[in-house]
Structure formats: structure tokens, C-alpha cells
Write a protein that holds these residues in place. Structure first.
Motif, PDB file in Angstrom:
ATOM      1  N   LYS A 110       0.818  -1.215   0.000  1.00 26.86           N
ATOM      2  CA  LYS A 110       0.000   0.000   0.000  1.00 26.86           C
ATOM      3  C   LYS A 110       0.855   1.270   0.000  1.00 26.86           C
ATOM      4  O   LYS A 110       0.344   2.374   0.173  1.00 26.86           O
ATOM      5  N   GLY A 111       2.163   1.096  -0.188  1.00 29.14           N
ATOM      6  CA  GLY A 111       3.044   2.253  -0.281  1.00 29.14           C
ATOM      7  C   GLY A 111       3.677   2.681   1.030  1.00 29.14           C
ATOM      8  O   GLY A 111       4.313   3.739   1.096  1.00 29.14           O
ATOM      9  N   VAL A 112       3.530   1.868   2.067  1.00 31.27           N
ATOM     10  CA  VAL A 112       4.119   2.188   3.366  1.00 31.27           C
ATOM     11  C   VAL A 112       5.589   1.763   3.383  1.00 31.27           C
ATOM     12  O   VAL A 112       5.934   0.659   2.942  1.00 31.27           O
ATOM     13  N   TYR A 113       6.448   2.634   3.904  1.00 31.43           N
ATOM     14  CA  TYR A 113       7.873   2.314   4.041  1.00 31.43           C
ATOM     15  C   TYR A 113       8.035   1.424   5.275  1.00 31.43           C
ATOM     16  O   TYR A 113       7.611   1.786   6.377  1.00 31.43           O
ATOM     17  N   VAL A 114       8.665   0.253   5.116  1.00 30.76           N
ATOM     18  CA  VAL A 114       8.721  -0.750   6.183  1.00 30.76           C
ATOM     19  C   VAL A 114      10.152  -1.025   6.647  1.00 30.76           C
ATOM     20  O   VAL A 114      11.012  -1.402   5.843  1.00 30.76           O
ATOM     21  N   THR A 115      10.374  -0.830   7.946  1.00 28.12           N
ATOM     22  CA  THR A 115      11.624  -1.249   8.581  1.00 28.12           C
ATOM     23  C   THR A 115      11.311  -2.400   9.536  1.00 28.12           C
ATOM     24  O   THR A 115      10.482  -2.266  10.435  1.00 28.12           O
ATOM     25  N   VAL A 116      11.947  -3.541   9.313  1.00 23.94           N
ATOM     26  CA  VAL A 116      11.767  -4.718  10.168  1.00 23.94           C
ATOM     27  C   VAL A 116      12.919  -4.771  11.158  1.00 23.94           C
ATOM     28  O   VAL A 116      14.079  -4.549  10.791  1.00 23.94           O
ATOM     29  N   VAL A 117      12.592  -5.060  12.410  1.00 23.55           N
ATOM     30  CA  VAL A 117      13.595  -5.070  13.472  1.00 23.55           C
ATOM     31  C   VAL A 117      13.722  -6.462  14.088  1.00 23.55           C
ATOM     32  O   VAL A 117      12.713  -7.085  14.433  1.00 23.55           O
ATOM     33  N   ASP A 118      14.946  -6.927  14.195  1.00 28.12           N
ATOM     34  CA  ASP A 118      15.308  -8.125  14.954  1.00 28.12           C
ATOM     35  C   ASP A 118      14.781  -9.427  14.365  1.00 28.12           C
ATOM     36  O   ASP A 118      15.530 -10.162  13.759  1.00 28.12           O
ATOM     37  N   ARG A 119      13.504  -9.731  14.558  1.00 28.83           N
ATOM     38  CA  ARG A 119      12.954 -10.983  14.042  1.00 28.83           C
ATOM     39  C   ARG A 119      12.590 -10.789  12.573  1.00 28.83           C
ATOM     40  O   ARG A 119      11.539 -10.244  12.244  1.00 28.83           O
ATOM     41  N   ASP A 123      10.411 -13.507   3.840  1.00 36.55           N
ATOM     42  CA  ASP A 123      10.580 -12.958   2.489  1.00 36.55           C
ATOM     43  C   ASP A 123      11.021 -11.500   2.623  1.00 36.55           C
ATOM     44  O   ASP A 123      10.229 -10.639   3.013  1.00 36.55           O
ATOM     45  N   THR A 124      12.264 -11.235   2.321  1.00 33.28           N
ATOM     46  CA  THR A 124      12.804  -9.887   2.529  1.00 33.28           C
ATOM     47  C   THR A 124      12.229  -8.847   1.570  1.00 33.28           C
ATOM     48  O   THR A 124      12.389  -7.646   1.789  1.00 33.28           O
ATOM     49  N   SER A 125      11.532  -9.293   0.526  1.00 35.15           N
ATOM     50  CA  SER A 125      10.914  -8.328  -0.382  1.00 35.15           C
ATOM     51  C   SER A 125       9.744  -7.608   0.292  1.00 35.15           C
ATOM     52  O   SER A 125       9.248  -6.609  -0.223  1.00 35.15           O
ATOM     53  N   ALA A 126       9.327  -8.107   1.458  1.00 39.04           N
ATOM     54  CA  ALA A 126       8.224  -7.475   2.195  1.00 39.04           C
ATOM     55  C   ALA A 126       8.695  -6.292   3.028  1.00 39.04           C
ATOM     56  O   ALA A 126       7.894  -5.667   3.720  1.00 39.04           O
ATOM     57  N   GLN A 127       9.993  -5.975   2.976  1.00 42.06           N
ATOM     58  CA  GLN A 127      10.540  -4.882   3.790  1.00 42.06           C
ATOM     59  C   GLN A 127      11.404  -3.966   2.944  1.00 42.06           C
ATOM     60  O   GLN A 127      11.881  -4.347   1.871  1.00 42.06           O
ATOM     61  N   ASP A 128      11.615  -2.747   3.451  1.00 39.73           N
ATOM     62  CA  ASP A 128      12.546  -1.813   2.817  1.00 39.73           C
ATOM     63  C   ASP A 128      13.899  -1.843   3.517  1.00 39.73           C
ATOM     64  O   ASP A 128      14.936  -1.648   2.890  1.00 39.73           O
ATOM     65  N   ALA A 129      13.875  -2.057   4.834  1.00 37.30           N
ATOM     66  CA  ALA A 129      15.116  -2.033   5.613  1.00 37.30           C
ATOM     67  C   ALA A 129      15.018  -3.026   6.775  1.00 37.30           C
ATOM     68  O   ALA A 129      13.913  -3.365   7.221  1.00 37.30           O
ATOM     69  N   PRO A 292      19.845   2.107   4.616  1.00 36.71           N
ATOM     70  CA  PRO A 292      20.523   0.968   3.984  1.00 36.71           C
ATOM     71  C   PRO A 292      19.645  -0.272   4.132  1.00 36.71           C
ATOM     72  O   PRO A 292      18.841  -0.363   5.081  1.00 36.71           O
ATOM     73  N   ALA A 293      19.780  -1.214   3.230  1.00 35.92           N
ATOM     74  CA  ALA A 293      18.940  -2.418   3.275  1.00 35.92           C
ATOM     75  C   ALA A 293      19.085  -3.158   4.598  1.00 35.92           C
ATOM     76  O   ALA A 293      18.124  -3.710   5.132  1.00 35.92           O
ATOM     77  N   THR A 294      20.307  -3.169   5.149  1.00 41.96           N
ATOM     78  CA  THR A 294      20.568  -3.879   6.405  1.00 41.96           C
ATOM     79  C   THR A 294      21.484  -3.063   7.297  1.00 41.96           C
ATOM     80  O   THR A 294      22.502  -2.540   6.842  1.00 41.96           O
ATOM     81  N   THR A 295      21.107  -2.948   8.576  1.00 44.28           N
ATOM     82  CA  THR A 295      21.954  -2.315   9.587  1.00 44.28           C
ATOM     83  C   THR A 295      22.123  -3.302  10.737  1.00 44.28           C
ATOM     84  O   THR A 295      21.129  -3.695  11.363  1.00 44.28           O
ATOM     85  N   ILE A 296      23.343  -3.730  11.002  1.00 49.42           N
ATOM     86  CA  ILE A 296      23.623  -4.706  12.058  1.00 49.42           C
ATOM     87  C   ILE A 296      24.386  -4.036  13.200  1.00 49.42           C
ATOM     88  O   ILE A 296      25.413  -3.392  12.978  1.00 49.42           O
ATOM     89  N   ILE A 297      23.874  -4.210  14.424  1.00 49.73           N
ATOM     90  CA  ILE A 297      24.510  -3.659  15.621  1.00 49.73           C
ATOM     91  C   ILE A 297      25.340  -4.770  16.260  1.00 49.73           C
ATOM     92  O   ILE A 297      24.797  -5.829  16.588  1.00 49.73           O
TER      93      ILE A 297
END
Length: 317
Positions: A110-119, A123-129, A292-297
Motif C-alpha cells: 500500500k506504499g508504506v515504508y517498512v523497517t523490520v527489526v530483529d525478528r 521474504d525480505t521483499s516485504a521490507q525496505d530495511a 541501507p537495506a541492512t543495519t547490524i549492531i
């Protein structure tokens, strides 16, 4: 000259209007699990702290925090955030990976920018970051530590978290190290759901079935509490090492004080990364930018030598 002034003036007005529009337009939803144990308690606390700090710093920014006690509840909340709150940015700590992938993908569609955290999602195509701690190190560092403490020989039992991509990463990293030590037997690995009561029950089962256990990888500090309780209740003295995870202040204090000889080390994995993920996402979207596509702490081995750096007595976790 007059026409030039009008053009410049118009440009400034347009820029100002654009800035105001961008700020007003960012409505960010935060979907996280309910505080059922110490780590998720920290997640909830840091998420609400981010809302407080960021809304104060950016008057045009609106953040809605939702907590869910199950995967279906979180999926329903995503629909509410989309249709009722009309979010155009989402930071989600998925309750589970597989069952939340499709609902998150629908939100992104629906055009929402998605950041997934931790878990992570399946399918990574479902997220932006994606923002997370270092789950490979979270599994690798304890395995290397325990292998060294056992001198490459002994029996280990494991407690896993919940069926998620991050748990798979941790488990695979741990087992990758153990394959290099054929004289160490991993007797079993069951899910303790990052919960001390569930971990207590799993450990009771292990103690009944296995007469000799040298070490337990609890893979979470809350689960380690349940593990220790079961061991103490059973009056077992064969278990020399219990390794938790995530750097809870109680465990770090135990390492500092030397209160329990079975707790000698931990691995960092702070729930503060939800704050960082919300901040990064909000500020990027206010500027119309992407992360960035991935940020690792990074995750770090905590021992008595460096434990002071990881002890935060005022923290909720």
C-alpha cells in the motif's frame, strides 16, 4: 531583478512548504510484542522513549506504538495502523517471522515504508530495511566460549527462543562452532520461548532425561533464570556453566560480583535497537530518504573484565 527576487522568494516558500509537508506527512506506526519478559519489556520501554523524544524533536512527526500478545493480534493491528491511523511508515518487531510476512507485505504493497527489526521476515521483499543485533555473533561467541571452558569435551543442552529467522541464525552459528568439536555432544535443543517459566519446564525435562550435563546454552538471560531455578531445585551439581544472552542488567551484575560461579559470561544484545530503528526510520522519511537495506549492531562477549561497560542499573532491562 524584481523577477529574480520573486523566483528566489518563491523557491524559499516552496522549500518551506515542502519541509512542512514532509514533516506533516510522516505518520509512523510501531508494532512490537507485549512485554512478556525482560527483553520485550525493554523493547516496549525504548519504543515509547523514542516516541517521546522524536515527537518532541519533530513537531510534524506522529508515532503510534502498538503492542501485541500474539501473531494474529499483531496482524490485525497492522490493518488498523494502515486504515485507521493511515501510516506511511512502519517499524515492526514481528511477533513471529513466517506468520507476519504476508501481513507486512500487504502493508508495504500500500506504499508504506517498512523497517523490520530483529525478528526478520521469511521474504525480505516485504521490507525496505532491516535493523538487528548481530545474531550470528550471538550464537558463535557463546559456542566458542563454552567449547573453551569445557576443553573441547562434554555434554551441552540448548534452549532456543521462538521459531524466527533470528533464532535460526543463532542456532546455526552455535552449531557451526560445535561441529568443530566432535567430543562435545549437544544432547537436545528445545524452544523456551524467551520465557523463564517455559525455560524452567524445558530444563526440568532435560534434567530428568540426562544424567550428565556439563553446560547449558540458555540463549537468553530470562531463560537462564528459569534454567538456574530448575537446576537448583533438582540439586544438580554436574552443570558447571549456564550461558544466557542479551546482557540483562541482573546477569551483568552477577558477572561483576561473582555471585554465581555458573554465570561467568554473557553476550550483548540491547533492546535499545528498537529506539535506534525508529529514530533512523523517522528521520530518514522526514527527509524523503531511505535506510541501507541492512543495519547490524555488533554483539560483544561480556566477561568480568569488561562487564562494567555493559551494566546500566537504571535500564528497564
Amino acid at each position: 531583478m524584481k523577477s529574480l527576487i520573486r523566483v528566489v522568494g518563491a523557491g524559499v516558500l516552496a522549500l518551506s512548504a515542502c519541509t512542512i509537508f514532509a514533516a506533516e506527512k510522516v505518520t509512523l506506526g510501531v508494532a512490537i510484542p507485549t512485554a512478556t519478559h525482560g527483553f520485550t519489556g525493554g523493547i516496549v520501554w525504548w519504543a515509547n522513549q523514542a516516541k517521546k523524544d522524536l515527537e518532541k524533536a519533530h513537531p510534524g512527526l506522529k508515532i503510534i506504538v502498538k503492542t501485541a500478545g500474539s501473531a494474529p493480534e499483531q496482524a490485525n493491528q497492522l490493518q488498523d495502523l494502515l486504515t485507521v491511523n493511515k501510516i506511511n511508515a512502519l517499524v515492526i518487531f514481528p511477533f513471529e517471522s513466517a506468520s507476519l510476512t504476508k501481513p507486512v507485505a500487504q502493508v508495504k504493497g500500500k506504499g508504506v515504508y517498512v523497517t523490520v527489526v530483529d525478528r526478520g521476515l521469511t521474504d525480505t521483499s516485504a521490507q525496505d530495511a532491516y535493523v538487528a543485533g548481530d545474531n550470528t555473533a550471538f550464537g558463535k561467541l557463546p559456542a566458542e566460549y563454552l567449547a573453551k571452558r569445557l576443553n573441547g569435551k562434554g555434554n551441552i543442552v540448548m534452549l532456543r527462543g521462538m521459531p524466527t529467522t533470528l533464532d535460526n541464525e543463532r542456532y546455526n552459528a552455535f552449531m557451526g562452532v560445535m561441529k568443530q568439536h566432535p567430543d562435545i555432544k549437544v544432547l537436545d535443543a528445545k524452544y523456551g520461548n524467551w520465557n523463564r517459566d517455559d525455560a524452567f519446564k524445558v530444563t526440568q525435562d532435560y534434567l530428568t532425561r540426562f544424567k550428565q550435563i556439563d553446560a547449558v546454552w540458555a540463549a537468553d538471560d530470562d531463560m537462564a533464570v528459569g534454567v538456574l531455578k530448575a537446576i537448583d531445585q533438582a540439586k544438580r551439581t554436574d552443570i558447571k556453566e549456564v550461558f544466557g544472552g542479551a546482557g540483562a542488567k541482573g546477569m551483568v551484575k552477577t558477572i561483576l560480583d561473582g555471585k554465581d560461579k555458573r554465570i561467568q559470561a554473557d553476550v550483548s544484545y540491547s533492546p535499545k535497537f528498537i529506539y535506534d530503528a525508529i529514530k533512523l526510520t523517522a528521520e530518514a522519511r522526514l527527509k524523503g530518504e531511505k535506510l541501507p537495506a541492512t543495519t547490524i549492531i555488533p554483539s560483544v562477549l561480556i566477561t568480568k573484565e569488561n562487564a562494567k561497560q555493559f551494566y546500566f542499573p537504571d535500564s528497564p532491562f
